[in-house]
Motif scaffolding. Structure first.
Motif, PDB file in Angstrom:
ATOM      1  N   MET A 332       1.104  -1.123   0.176  1.00  0.00           N
ATOM      2  CA  MET A 332       0.184   0.058   0.066  1.00  0.00           C
ATOM      3  C   MET A 332       0.833   1.146   0.154  1.00  0.00           C
ATOM      4  SD  MET A 332      -2.841  -1.057   2.764  1.00  0.00           S
ATOM      5  CE  MET A 332      -3.821   0.480   2.598  1.00  0.00           C
ATOM      6  N   PRO A 333       1.708   1.421  -1.162  1.00  0.00           N
ATOM      7  CA  PRO A 333       2.621   2.432  -1.048  1.00  0.00           C
ATOM      8  C   PRO A 333       2.014   3.798  -0.889  1.00  0.00           C
ATOM      9  CG  PRO A 333       2.434   1.667  -3.212  1.00  0.00           C
ATOM     10  CD  PRO A 333       1.660   0.804  -2.418  1.00  0.00           C
ATOM     11  N   THR A 334       0.602   4.229  -1.424  1.00  0.00           N
ATOM     12  CA  THR A 334       0.401   5.368  -1.244  1.00  0.00           C
ATOM     13  C   THR A 334      -0.036   5.731   0.079  1.00  0.00           C
ATOM     14  OG1 THR A 334      -0.513   5.464  -3.483  1.00  0.00           O
ATOM     15  CG2 THR A 334      -1.538   6.920  -2.035  1.00  0.00           C
ATOM     16  N   ALA A 335      -0.669   4.720   0.891  1.00  0.00           N
ATOM     17  CA  ALA A 335      -1.197   4.978   2.225  1.00  0.00           C
ATOM     18  C   ALA A 335       0.095   4.938   3.268  1.00  0.00           C
ATOM     19  CB  ALA A 335      -2.072   3.928   2.634  1.00  0.00           C
ATOM     20  N   TRP A 336       1.127   4.198   2.720  1.00  0.00           N
ATOM     21  CA  TRP A 336       2.188   3.969   3.806  1.00  0.00           C
ATOM     22  C   TRP A 336       3.433   4.077   3.235  1.00  0.00           C
ATOM     23  CZ3 TRP A 336       1.109   3.355   8.801  1.00  0.00           C
ATOM     24  CH2 TRP A 336      -0.331   2.548   9.045  1.00  0.00           C
ATOM     25  N   PRO A 337       3.860   5.390   2.672  1.00  0.00           N
ATOM     26  CA  PRO A 337       5.199   5.716   2.058  1.00  0.00           C
ATOM     27  C   PRO A 337       6.061   6.145   3.148  1.00  0.00           C
ATOM     28  CG  PRO A 337       3.799   7.687   2.117  1.00  0.00           C
ATOM     29  CD  PRO A 337       2.936   6.763   2.745  1.00  0.00           C
ATOM     30  N   LEU A 338       7.535   5.403   2.844  1.00  0.00           N
ATOM     31  CA  LEU A 338       8.573   5.508   3.885  1.00  0.00           C
ATOM     32  C   LEU A 338       9.481   6.672   3.475  1.00  0.00           C
ATOM     33  CD1 LEU A 338       9.404   2.052   5.088  1.00  0.00           C
ATOM     34  CD2 LEU A 338       8.662   3.898   6.402  1.00  0.00           C
ATOM     35  N   ARG A 339       9.918   7.329   4.350  1.00  0.00           N
ATOM     36  CA  ARG A 339      11.219   8.396   4.051  1.00  0.00           C
ATOM     37  C   ARG A 339      12.245   7.457   3.963  1.00  0.00           C
ATOM     38  NH1 ARG A 339      12.566  12.241   8.146  1.00  0.00           N
ATOM     39  NH2 ARG A 339      11.522  10.985   9.449  1.00  0.00           N
ATOM     40  N   LEU A 340      13.298   7.661   2.889  1.00  0.00           N
ATOM     41  CA  LEU A 340      14.496   6.893   2.903  1.00  0.00           C
ATOM     42  C   LEU A 340      15.741   7.879   2.812  1.00  0.00           C
ATOM     43  CD1 LEU A 340      13.291   4.520   0.005  1.00  0.00           C
ATOM     44  CD2 LEU A 340      13.214   4.116   2.373  1.00  0.00           C
ATOM     45  N   THR A 341      16.959   7.619   3.305  1.00  0.00           N
ATOM     46  CA  THR A 341      18.044   8.331   3.183  1.00  0.00           C
ATOM     47  C   THR A 341      19.127   7.339   2.564  1.00  0.00           C
ATOM     48  OG1 THR A 341      18.613   7.848   5.458  1.00  0.00           O
ATOM     49  CG2 THR A 341      17.473  10.089   5.066  1.00  0.00           C
ATOM     50  N   ALA A 342      20.098   7.835   1.990  1.00  0.00           N
ATOM     51  CA  ALA A 342      21.180   7.107   1.120  1.00  0.00           C
ATOM     52  C   ALA A 342      22.407   7.565   2.131  1.00  0.00           C
ATOM     53  CB  ALA A 342      21.202   7.723  -0.248  1.00  0.00           C
ATOM     54  N   HIS A 343      23.183   6.272   2.210  1.00  0.00           N
ATOM     55  CA  HIS A 343      24.311   6.432   2.828  1.00  0.00           C
ATOM     56  C   HIS A 343      25.496   5.459   2.395  1.00  0.00           C
ATOM     57  CE1 HIS A 343      22.208   7.975   6.760  1.00  0.00           C
ATOM     58  NE2 HIS A 343      21.307   7.406   6.186  1.00  0.00           N
ATOM     59  N   GLY A 344      26.801   6.289   2.750  1.00  0.00           N
ATOM     60  CA  GLY A 344      27.799   5.266   2.078  1.00  0.00           C
ATOM     61  C   GLY A 344      28.113   4.237   2.799  1.00  0.00           C
ATOM     62  N   PRO A 345      29.165   3.604   2.423  1.00  0.00           N
ATOM     63  CA  PRO A 345      29.261   2.018   3.334  1.00  0.00           C
ATOM     64  C   PRO A 345      29.641   2.423   4.726  1.00  0.00           C
ATOM     65  CG  PRO A 345      30.296   1.853   1.357  1.00  0.00           C
ATOM     66  CD  PRO A 345      29.660   3.426   1.208  1.00  0.00           C
ATOM     67  N   ASP A 346      30.148   3.403   5.022  1.00  0.00           N
ATOM     68  CA  ASP A 346      30.687   4.066   6.258  1.00  0.00           C
ATOM     69  C   ASP A 346      29.377   4.513   7.413  1.00  0.00           C
ATOM     70  OD1 ASP A 346      30.207   6.165   4.950  1.00  0.00           O
ATOM     71  OD2 ASP A 346      32.422   7.130   5.223  1.00  0.00           O
ATOM     72  N   GLY A 347      28.401   4.603   6.361  1.00  0.00           N
ATOM     73  CA  GLY A 347      27.070   5.014   7.249  1.00  0.00           C
ATOM     74  C   GLY A 347      27.001   6.793   7.168  1.00  0.00           C
ATOM     75  N   ILE A 348      28.069   7.302   6.525  1.00  0.00           N
ATOM     76  CA  ILE A 348      27.698   8.717   6.337  1.00  0.00           C
ATOM     77  C   ILE A 348      26.790   9.108   5.205  1.00  0.00           C
ATOM     78  CG2 ILE A 348      29.066  10.909   5.827  1.00  0.00           C
ATOM     79  CD1 ILE A 348      31.527   9.669   7.054  1.00  0.00           C
ATOM     80  N   LEU A 349      25.878  10.087   5.510  1.00  0.00           N
ATOM     81  CA  LEU A 349      24.978  10.472   4.700  1.00  0.00           C
ATOM     82  C   LEU A 349      25.597  10.679   3.269  1.00  0.00           C
ATOM     83  CD1 LEU A 349      21.766  11.303   4.836  1.00  0.00           C
ATOM     84  CD2 LEU A 349      22.542  13.372   4.853  1.00  0.00           C
ATOM     85  N   LYS A 350      24.979  10.280   2.285  1.00  0.00           N
ATOM     86  CA  LYS A 350      25.525  10.357   0.863  1.00  0.00           C
ATOM     87  C   LYS A 350      25.380  12.069   0.381  1.00  0.00           C
ATOM     88  CE  LYS A 350      26.288   7.696  -2.376  1.00  0.00           C
ATOM     89  NZ  LYS A 350      26.576   6.721  -3.549  1.00  0.00           N
ATOM     90  N   ARG A 351      26.202  12.527  -0.232  1.00  0.00           N
ATOM     91  CA  ARG A 351      26.057  13.926  -0.946  1.00  0.00           C
ATOM     92  C   ARG A 351      25.837  13.785  -2.280  1.00  0.00           C
ATOM     93  NH1 ARG A 351      24.461  16.719   3.722  1.00  0.00           N
ATOM     94  NH2 ARG A 351      26.234  15.951   5.426  1.00  0.00           N
ATOM     95  N   GLY A 352      25.467  14.902  -3.319  1.00  0.00           N
ATOM     96  CA  GLY A 352      25.322  14.652  -4.505  1.00  0.00           C
ATOM     97  C   GLY A 352      23.846  14.865  -5.038  1.00  0.00           C
ATOM     98  N   GLU A 353      23.896  15.155  -6.317  1.00  0.00           N
ATOM     99  CA  GLU A 353      22.613  15.471  -7.063  1.00  0.00           C
ATOM    100  C   GLU A 353      21.498  14.586  -6.836  1.00  0.00           C
ATOM    101  OE1 GLU A 353      20.033  18.114  -8.822  1.00  0.00           O
ATOM    102  OE2 GLU A 353      22.175  18.460  -8.148  1.00  0.00           O
TER     103      GLU A 353
END
Length: 440
Positions: A332-353
């Motif tokens: 039910m992706p419309t009713a239950w969307p999730l926020r996602l974040t992208a991280h490198g292999p070290d766990g640090i938040l990825k930067r970039g376009e």
């Protein structure tokens, strides 16, 4: 992509988890985390929201996170426990809750379930007239277990106040045709209910739960107001103060859009004061049954990216989190969307376009997607995707599709000096565990 204070805390935890190999592409490609400091803060906010002048038992809805160590943590914070199955009752007892701290709600309690609850002294909310008759039979079988015809258990009836539904039909439990409770406005039901209370002096509670995610506070408060009015009507009709308590359920919706915790428990109490002021006179004891609103924002799930590809011109990242830990989101992706974040292999938040890309899970069907065309920094094998706001449901209640092993769940605390400490809440399943639960 910038980090909020909550995001910085998650990143600190994720980096520590990578360091300790709790998230590892070879040995732990999927793991979940519950921020125990955050849980304590949420419980404290709940307690603060209700005035000290009112006798309140706040119970945690075990369905939202049934892991025994999590339940034990909540017990230590002064919570009771609401259960809806024999398994959840067993988990609550194993977590150390006393029977008088437990409330049993289920639309399908067996005779065995009811006998056990009544023998233990667990509070029971009957869902329908047939269940009330069944309780009569069980009490008649064991008169020695009663004192002056009063069972040790707090007994009530679940009403369906029929005030309507919210934005997610499947989470709305006070519609005209809801499967839960006795429909208060159906022909004859109000009089049958009044007679049921008159004939059973031990029936001293009223229960109502309007719904949860997608239900606005005004709708919830209107449903509770109808339960309070019915309790008043019972006491007036019976000519005695028979109903002494009202179980108002839970249902505070969670903001899944960002890191803000809104609405708050204080907002909920404000709505209740507007629509059901009698709750705060001290005339009635109160029970609450919050679940998702206490745990959701205090947890996240980390999944390693195994492969990436491009199909039809769209990048796809294959991760280890899919329908098995994000069932509602996938189906039910419309009713239950999730926020996602992208991280490198070290766990640090990825930067970039940000690049629109599909975030896919490991399950063997095409719809196993956490997100479609989600703009994130381009993912690569070995990166980590964090599924936010998953402290309730998700990894604690997995879906055993493809016989995928259940991931480890770790409790987290962060010391004032920033040191991150983990403790196991559930060990990762081994293949031997999978074989054992599939009949080997």
């Amino acid at each position: 992509m910038t980090n909020s204070p909550a995001g910085e805390r998650r990143e600190r935890i994720l980096r520590a988890a990578v360091r300790d190999r709790l998230v590892d592409p070879d040995s732990a490609a999927l793991a979940a985390f519950v921020d125990l400091d955050g849980v304590a803060a949420s419980v404290a906010a709940l307690h603060r929201a209700f005035p000290e002048s009112v006798n309140v038992l706040h119970t945690f809805a075990a369905k939202a996170n049934c892991l025994v160590p999590v339940l034990a943590e909540l017990r230590s914070l002064g919570m009771g426990c609401e259960v809806a199955s024999p398994g959840e009752l067993a988990q609550a007892l194993a977590a150390g809750f006393a029977p008088e701290q437990i409330v049993y709600d289920s639309p399908a309690k067996t005779r065995s379930d009811l006998r056990q609850a009544l023998e233990l002294g667990v509070a029971v909310n009957a869902d329908n007239f047939q269940e009330l008759a069944r309780i009569d039979e069980i009490l008649a079988e064991a008169p020695a277990a009663t004192s002056e015809s009063a069972p040790a258990s707090r007994l009530g009836v679940r009403l369906n106040p029929q005030v309507g539904g919210g934005g997610i039909a499947e989470m709305s439990t006070a519609t005209a045709t809801s499967k839960f409770g006795i429909a208060l406005e159906d022909d004859g039901n109000r009089q049958r209910l009044l007679a049921a209370y008159r004939d059973r002096p031990w029936l001293t509670w009223v229960h109502a739960h309007v719904g949860s995610q997608g239900c606005p506070l005004e709708l919830i408060a209107q449903g509770i107001a109808k339960a309070v009015a019915f309790a008043d009507e019972v006491n007036s009709t019976c000519g005695r103060r028979q109903v002494i308590g009202i179980d108002i359920g839970g249902g505070l919706p969670v903001n899944f859009a960002d890191d803000e915790t809104t609405p708050g428990f204080d907002d909920y109490v404000t709505a209740l004061r507007t629509h059901a002021p009698a709750l705060f006179t001290g005339e009635y004891r109160i029970v609450t049954e919050f679940g998702r609103s206490l745990l959701a924002k205090n947890g996240f799930t980390a999944a390693c990216v195994e492969y990436t590809k491009v199909s039809g011109g769209r990048p796809i990242a294959i991760t280890h989190a899919g329908a098995q830990v994000a069932t509602r989101t996938v189906f039910m992706p419309t009713a239950w969307p999730l926020r996602l974040t992208a991280h490198g292999p070290d766990g640090i938040l990825k930067r970039g376009e940000p690049v629109p890309q599909d975030i896919a899970g490991p399950c063997c069907f095409a719809g196993d997607l956490l997100a479609e065309a989600r703009p994130l920094p381009l993912l690569a094998p070995g990166d980590i995707v964090a599924l936010l706001d998953t402290g309730a449901y998700y990894s604690s209640t997995p879906f055993h599709y493809n016989s995928l092993p259940d991931p480890a769940v770790h409790g987290v605390r962060v010391d004032p000096d920033g040191h991150v400490r983990f403790r196991p809440l559930r060990q990762a399943e081994t293949l031997a565990d999978v074989l054992a639960r599939t009949g080997h």
